[in-house]
Structures are given as structure tokens and as C-alpha cells.
Design a protein around this motif. Sequence first.
Motif, PDB file in Angstrom:
ATOM      1  N   LEU A 149       0.845  -1.166   0.004  1.00 49.47           N
ATOM      2  CA  LEU A 149      -0.145  -0.115  -0.046  1.00 49.47           C
ATOM      3  C   LEU A 149       0.977   1.321  -0.082  1.00 49.47           C
ATOM      4  O   LEU A 149       2.155   1.122   0.414  1.00 49.47           O
ATOM      5  CB  LEU A 149      -1.185   0.098   1.199  1.00 49.47           C
ATOM      6  N   PRO A 150       0.444   2.234  -0.600  1.00 51.50           N
ATOM      7  CA  PRO A 150       1.042   3.708  -0.795  1.00 51.50           C
ATOM      8  C   PRO A 150       1.231   4.147   0.733  1.00 51.50           C
ATOM      9  O   PRO A 150       0.339   3.992   1.479  1.00 51.50           O
ATOM     10  CB  PRO A 150       0.562   4.468  -1.594  1.00 51.50           C
ATOM     11  N   THR A 151       2.184   4.911   1.050  1.00 51.44           N
ATOM     12  CA  THR A 151       2.417   5.602   2.361  1.00 51.44           C
ATOM     13  C   THR A 151       1.431   6.505   2.462  1.00 51.44           C
ATOM     14  O   THR A 151       1.018   7.363   1.704  1.00 51.44           O
ATOM     15  CB  THR A 151       3.996   6.319   2.406  1.00 51.44           C
ATOM     16  N   ALA A 152       0.735   6.445   3.796  1.00 53.94           N
ATOM     17  CA  ALA A 152      -0.207   7.456   3.989  1.00 53.94           C
ATOM     18  C   ALA A 152       0.338   8.803   4.067  1.00 53.94           C
ATOM     19  O   ALA A 152       1.281   8.935   4.746  1.00 53.94           O
ATOM     20  CB  ALA A 152      -1.001   6.813   5.346  1.00 53.94           C
ATOM     21  N   ARG A 153      -0.711   9.920   3.964  1.00 53.32           N
ATOM     22  CA  ARG A 153      -0.264  11.219   3.952  1.00 53.32           C
ATOM     23  C   ARG A 153      -1.233  11.904   4.650  1.00 53.32           C
ATOM     24  O   ARG A 153      -2.521  11.868   4.488  1.00 53.32           O
ATOM     25  CB  ARG A 153      -0.201  11.726   2.670  1.00 53.32           C
ATOM     26  N   ASP A 154      -0.766  12.712   5.688  1.00 53.30           N
ATOM     27  CA  ASP A 154      -1.708  13.523   6.555  1.00 53.30           C
ATOM     28  C   ASP A 154      -1.753  15.004   6.159  1.00 53.30           C
ATOM     29  O   ASP A 154      -0.832  15.912   6.517  1.00 53.30           O
ATOM     30  CB  ASP A 154      -1.228  13.460   8.114  1.00 53.30           C
ATOM     31  N   GLY A 155      -2.327  15.050   4.760  1.00 57.86           N
ATOM     32  CA  GLY A 155      -2.361  16.723   4.138  1.00 57.86           C
ATOM     33  C   GLY A 155      -3.670  16.965   3.908  1.00 57.86           C
ATOM     34  O   GLY A 155      -4.620  16.060   3.973  1.00 57.86           O
ATOM     35  N   PHE A 156      -3.870  18.354   3.457  1.00 56.68           N
ATOM     36  CA  PHE A 156      -5.025  18.864   3.097  1.00 56.68           C
ATOM     37  C   PHE A 156      -5.884  18.318   2.232  1.00 56.68           C
ATOM     38  O   PHE A 156      -6.856  17.992   2.016  1.00 56.68           O
ATOM     39  CB  PHE A 156      -4.878  20.493   2.780  1.00 56.68           C
ATOM     40  N   PRO A 157      -5.118  17.771   0.845  1.00 65.43           N
ATOM     41  CA  PRO A 157      -5.559  17.010  -0.209  1.00 65.43           C
ATOM     42  C   PRO A 157      -6.337  15.499   0.242  1.00 65.43           C
ATOM     43  O   PRO A 157      -7.456  15.173  -0.237  1.00 65.43           O
ATOM     44  CB  PRO A 157      -4.479  16.613  -1.238  1.00 65.43           C
ATOM     45  N   GLN A 158      -5.653  15.050   1.069  1.00 61.45           N
ATOM     46  CA  GLN A 158      -6.324  13.723   1.700  1.00 61.45           C
ATOM     47  C   GLN A 158      -7.407  14.184   2.468  1.00 61.45           C
ATOM     48  O   GLN A 158      -8.615  13.404   2.623  1.00 61.45           O
ATOM     49  CB  GLN A 158      -5.038  13.131   2.638  1.00 61.45           C
ATOM     50  N   LEU A 159      -7.535  15.306   3.178  1.00 60.51           N
ATOM     51  CA  LEU A 159      -8.973  15.721   3.853  1.00 60.51           C
ATOM     52  C   LEU A 159      -9.885  15.782   3.131  1.00 60.51           C
ATOM     53  O   LEU A 159     -11.021  15.638   3.084  1.00 60.51           O
ATOM     54  CB  LEU A 159      -8.576  16.996   4.807  1.00 60.51           C
ATOM     55  N   LEU A 160      -9.632  16.590   2.036  1.00 59.58           N
ATOM     56  CA  LEU A 160     -10.566  17.033   0.862  1.00 59.58           C
ATOM     57  C   LEU A 160     -11.249  15.808   0.475  1.00 59.58           C
ATOM     58  O   LEU A 160     -12.449  15.466   0.195  1.00 59.58           O
ATOM     59  CB  LEU A 160     -10.020  17.863  -0.008  1.00 59.58           C
ATOM     60  N   ARG A 161     -10.326  14.933  -0.006  1.00 57.39           N
ATOM     61  CA  ARG A 161     -10.604  13.398  -0.394  1.00 57.39           C
ATOM     62  C   ARG A 161     -11.749  12.650   0.681  1.00 57.39           C
ATOM     63  O   ARG A 161     -12.735  12.209   0.271  1.00 57.39           O
ATOM     64  CB  ARG A 161      -9.658  12.429  -0.802  1.00 57.39           C
ATOM     65  N   ALA A 194     -19.429  12.722   1.682  1.00 55.39           N
ATOM     66  CA  ALA A 194     -20.433  13.450   1.069  1.00 55.39           C
ATOM     67  C   ALA A 194     -21.465  12.590   0.087  1.00 55.39           C
ATOM     68  O   ALA A 194     -22.547  12.578  -0.129  1.00 55.39           O
ATOM     69  CB  ALA A 194     -20.107  14.736   0.615  1.00 55.39           C
ATOM     70  N   ARG A 195     -20.418  11.809  -0.630  1.00 50.50           N
ATOM     71  CA  ARG A 195     -21.420  11.061  -1.865  1.00 50.50           C
ATOM     72  C   ARG A 195     -21.678   9.570  -1.214  1.00 50.50           C
ATOM     73  O   ARG A 195     -22.186   9.120  -1.969  1.00 50.50           O
ATOM     74  CB  ARG A 195     -20.237  10.869  -2.963  1.00 50.50           C
ATOM     75  N   SER A 196     -21.103   9.275  -0.214  1.00 48.11           N
ATOM     76  CA  SER A 196     -21.478   7.872   0.458  1.00 48.11           C
ATOM     77  C   SER A 196     -22.958   7.930   1.148  1.00 48.11           C
ATOM     78  O   SER A 196     -23.316   6.886   1.014  1.00 48.11           O
ATOM     79  CB  SER A 196     -20.587   7.466   1.183  1.00 48.11           C
ATOM     80  N   VAL A 197     -23.328   8.993   1.810  1.00 51.50           N
ATOM     81  CA  VAL A 197     -24.719   9.038   2.064  1.00 51.50           C
ATOM     82  C   VAL A 197     -25.764   9.408   1.511  1.00 51.50           C
ATOM     83  O   VAL A 197     -26.047  10.484   0.736  1.00 51.50           O
ATOM     84  CB  VAL A 197     -24.602  10.123   3.213  1.00 51.50           C
ATOM     85  N   LEU A 235     -12.146  21.424   9.431  1.00 53.02           N
ATOM     86  CA  LEU A 235     -13.490  22.197   9.321  1.00 53.02           C
ATOM     87  C   LEU A 235     -13.327  22.789   7.919  1.00 53.02           C
ATOM     88  O   LEU A 235     -14.157  22.928   7.050  1.00 53.02           O
ATOM     89  CB  LEU A 235     -13.689  23.170  10.251  1.00 53.02           C
ATOM     90  N   ALA A 236     -11.912  23.436   7.497  1.00 49.39           N
ATOM     91  CA  ALA A 236     -11.939  24.105   6.200  1.00 49.39           C
ATOM     92  C   ALA A 236     -12.075  23.322   4.915  1.00 49.39           C
ATOM     93  O   ALA A 236     -12.855  23.420   3.966  1.00 49.39           O
ATOM     94  CB  ALA A 236     -10.459  24.762   6.106  1.00 49.39           C
ATOM     95  N   ALA A 237     -11.672  21.646   5.249  1.00 45.52           N
ATOM     96  CA  ALA A 237     -11.907  21.011   4.128  1.00 45.52           C
ATOM     97  C   ALA A 237     -13.257  20.611   4.107  1.00 45.52           C
ATOM     98  O   ALA A 237     -13.787  20.556   2.771  1.00 45.52           O
ATOM     99  CB  ALA A 237     -11.098  19.817   4.346  1.00 45.52           C
ATOM    100  N   LYS A 238     -14.118  20.412   5.076  1.00 49.01           N
ATOM    101  CA  LYS A 238     -15.565  20.290   5.072  1.00 49.01           C
ATOM    102  C   LYS A 238     -16.103  21.291   4.342  1.00 49.01           C
ATOM    103  O   LYS A 238     -17.068  20.990   3.607  1.00 49.01           O
ATOM    104  CB  LYS A 238     -16.188  20.200   6.406  1.00 49.01           C
ATOM    105  N   ALA A 239     -15.666  22.701   4.794  1.00 44.48           N
ATOM    106  CA  ALA A 239     -16.505  23.861   4.072  1.00 44.48           C
ATOM    107  C   ALA A 239     -15.978  24.085   2.527  1.00 44.48           C
ATOM    108  O   ALA A 239     -16.934  24.242   1.644  1.00 44.48           O
ATOM    109  CB  ALA A 239     -15.784  25.115   4.777  1.00 44.48           C
ATOM    110  N   LEU A 240     -14.814  23.568   2.086  1.00 46.82           N
ATOM    111  CA  LEU A 240     -14.533  23.460   0.858  1.00 46.82           C
ATOM    112  C   LEU A 240     -15.284  22.572   0.048  1.00 46.82           C
ATOM    113  O   LEU A 240     -15.772  22.838  -1.162  1.00 46.82           O
ATOM    114  CB  LEU A 240     -13.085  23.478   0.583  1.00 46.82           C
ATOM    115  N   VAL A 241     -15.085  21.218   0.338  1.00 43.92           N
ATOM    116  CA  VAL A 241     -16.015  20.477  -0.448  1.00 43.92           C
ATOM    117  C   VAL A 241     -17.581  20.442  -0.273  1.00 43.92           C
ATOM    118  O   VAL A 241     -18.155  20.731  -1.518  1.00 43.92           O
ATOM    119  CB  VAL A 241     -15.929  18.901   0.405  1.00 43.92           C
ATOM    120  N   LEU A 242     -18.114  21.080   0.732  1.00 48.25           N
ATOM    121  CA  LEU A 242     -19.716  21.548   0.937  1.00 48.25           C
ATOM    122  C   LEU A 242     -19.920  22.752  -0.149  1.00 48.25           C
ATOM    123  O   LEU A 242     -20.962  22.726  -0.877  1.00 48.25           O
ATOM    124  CB  LEU A 242     -19.943  21.813   2.291  1.00 48.25           C
TER     125      LEU A 242
END
Length: 514
Positions: A13-25, A31-34, A344-351
Motif C-alpha cells: 500500500l502507498p504511504t499514508a499522508r496527513d495533508g489537506f488534499p487527503q482531508l478533501l478526499r 458526502a457522496r456515500s450518504v 473544518l476548512a476541508a468540509k467547508a470547501l467540499v460542501l
Amino acid sequence: MTAPAVTPYRSPLPTARDGFPQLLRSEWTKARSVRRWSVTLLAAVVITVFVSLLSALSGSFDVNGSPPPPTKGPDGAPVTDSFPFVHQQLTGDGSITARVSPLTGREGHIAPWAKAGVIIKASTDAGAPYAAVMLTPAHGVRLQSDFTHDTAGSSASGAEPRWLRLTRSGSVLTASESADGKKWSEVGRATPAGLPRTVQAGLFAATPELVTVQRHFGSTSVGGGPSEVTASFDRITVDGDRGTVVDGDRGTGTWRQDRVGADPTRAAGSPDRSTRTSSAWTLTGSGDIGPLIPDADLTQRSLSGAQIGLIPLAALGVLFITAEYRRGMIRTTLTAGPRRGRMLAAKALVLAGIAFLTGLLAAVLSFLLAEPALRDNRPNPASYPEAALSDGPVLRAVLGTALLLAAVAVLALAVGALLRNTAAAVTLIVVVFVLPMVLLAGLPVDAAHWVMKVTPLAGFAVQQTTPRYDFVNTVCLPENSCYPQGPWTGLAVLCAYAAVALGLAMWRLRRRDA
């Protein structure tokens, strides 16, 4: 004996990353799973379009006969062009000069934008190109041309005589003014569209109708009445290729008295009167010269369903955070992304992205379906400018509606993060937008405009497409969704509320247990 080498384990498996793009994903996956959230988005589109169509189809009018088509200006837009005109031909370059006496009205009543002065017009046809320099009672000297262009001169009072001059040089008309006929100052220059070599130069007087507004809780009545203005002209000089006319007594020019356009107010007691003495003209008349402002913004009304369609998006914005608190999933979210502000910023941007696309679809469908129905139901559809999605104001209103709904969703997310209670947060958002709409009809106009400026309701100003002109008297009523501020200014107010609320939510999220 040498020990065998040990190969370290490597995960496929690829190395996990704790970054903003991962939060957005991660937030996008939530959002799309509910499924019910997707249903909520569909409901926002359906409600917005349905309410807009309902408003369009219920706004029918009963009209006896066919109203006459409006006068069209040089650019094809509807205009008002009606006034008494004393004129003569001017061929080639030349000028017209006159001293205009103080303006007076009937029984002491005179409209602030009553006007009298000298004008050069392509012909006596209504809607023909022109430029005019004029004296007004409350707005000084003005240069106006082709119905939509206005340049301010001095602040001379309409109670004082003023010398006015309009000079033609090729396609350019220069307006000048003087207090004594000796020292002149330039007001401005105009280039009317397609002036022929021979034009009509003369004197005019015009005034819009007087408008009164009576407002009571739950009802507003707008009344109007015929108005007239009287002005005297002397020291008249027309210089042109055919000679010079001074005070209308000498030279080769011949003065004619005409009326440009029709004036419905004359039947109500405002007859034109043009009288001439040995060295002066006195004109009394009504009518006006300027753009014809439609009584309804059809594009704005076709998008009115967004006022109700925002409710599902507000509910989704609240649930996007409170659902995790209710189910205890917020701890998992914060463990995976411990930087709470970024989460919270990631949630706001996706929403915001989801709400914008949903709002854009709803706005486009509402405009395409409701705007034609609104136009067909008006007494005179030709009085309303043709509108298409490619038009700048229409495109701004449609995209602005999508931005408006995205801002509402982010505001709801922030309120949900602050209150952590779904019912309370949704109720607060609905009250913030719906309560001002209910109160507007009962407030004085100035107070209602203040509410429309400083509350999140200001965001709906972005839907306005009717142009405004400072030199045209219009009645801006809250119940007609007329916002006193500009489109982008109103949207900026709403976005400021969303940004402040989101900032407070981030501050509190960092200082409170999950």
C-alpha cells in the motif's frame, strides 16, 4: 557460520499522508456515500425550479387591448422619448446657444429631474440619437445623450438663469455653460450614434411624472400624477452653414414646433404650450427623455425559487458536521486529521463545491423555464429587454445565485459546528433568511432597505439585472425584491457572514472537546 540476511517487510500500500488534499478526499467520500444527502441535493434543485415556475405562472395579467410597443433607442433598448420641441435644421458643424430661465412647475410642484435646455437630435422621431445640455431644479446642469449617458456639470440651481450651448464638430457634440454668457466652462462631450449631416437643433422642456408612495403594514400603494415644467428661453443663437439666427428674428433658419413621441399624461391635463414673443420662447410640457426602466426584473424573478431552495442546502450544511457529532464519528475524524481547523476548512470547501454545482444547475433550469413564462404573462413583453444566458447581467445573476447558495451552505456548516445541534442550527438559519423577508413588508422603506443591506439577506442582491441610472427616478420597493446596494456588494455581505461564522467555529472547535 554467517546468519542469513533478513529482508525488511514492505507493504504494497502507498504511504499514508496527513495533508489537506487527503482531508478533501475524505470529506468528498463522506458526502457522496450518504444516499439521503444526494436526495437532499436533488430536492434543492426541484424546489428551486418548482417555486420559480410557480411564481412565473401565477403572475398573469388581464389587459384590455394590446398596449403599444415601446420606443426603442439607438441600441435597441426600450426608452422614453416624449417632449415639446421647438427646432430648426442644422447642417454640418454649428452650435445652438440659449439662456434658460428658472424652471417652474404646476402649483409649485416640480420633479427633481425636470429639465429644460438645448438639444441636437438626429430627427424628430422618437428614439432618434441626440445630445442635450440642460438645467434641472435639483441636480444642476447636465449633459445627456442617447438616453443612457449622463455627465454632471455645475450645481447651478434651477431657480437661476443659465446660459447653455451645444456645439457640433463632426460626430462630437460639446456642451458648455455660463452664468453670464461671457465666461464659459465645458460640461462634457458626447458622440451620439450615427448623427446625419443635417440634424434638428432646438429647445425642449420635459419632466417625469410625480411619484408618491404610501406604505402601511402589509400593503404599499404607489401613485403618480401628471407633471409639467415651464421654462423660458432667450438670447437664442443658432450658428450653422445656412447662416446665423439670433433670438429667432434674423437669419435663414425657420423655427418649427413639434412634439417628439406620444405623451399619455397630456390627456390627464398636461397640454403642451409653446409661445413665442419677439425675442424669446416659453415652453410648457411634460414627458421625459431617458431609458425606460421595466417595472419588474424578469431574470431576478425567474431565480426567486432560490429563497426556498436554500433550505435543503442549509440542512445539508448543518448535517455535514452535526451528523458526526450525533453518531460519535467526529472522534474518528479528528484522530485521522488532528488539525481541527484544517478539517473544518476541508468540509467547508467540499460542501461549497457541491452546493455551488447544485445551485448552478437549479439556477440555469429556473431561468430557462421561468423567464419565458414571466415574459409571456406581462402586459407588453416588448417592454422588457430580451435576456439570454450569454448576456453579462444574466450570467452574473445565474452564477451569483450558485455562489449565494454555496455561501448559505457554508454558513449553515459553521452554525452547525457552533451549536452541535441539528434542529437548532437549521431553525436558526431558516429564521435568519425567512424572518427578514416577512418583516420587510411592514417596515418603512428606509428601515427595510437597512435590513436588506446588513443581514445575510443582502446576498440576494446578486440576482438583480435591471440597470440603474442616477438620473432616473425609480421607486425601489422591498416587496419587489429591489435591493438598494449593488449585486456584488450584497453577495459580499453574505460571504462575510459565512467567513466570520466559519472562523468562530474553528476557534471554538480547537478549544472544546469533541
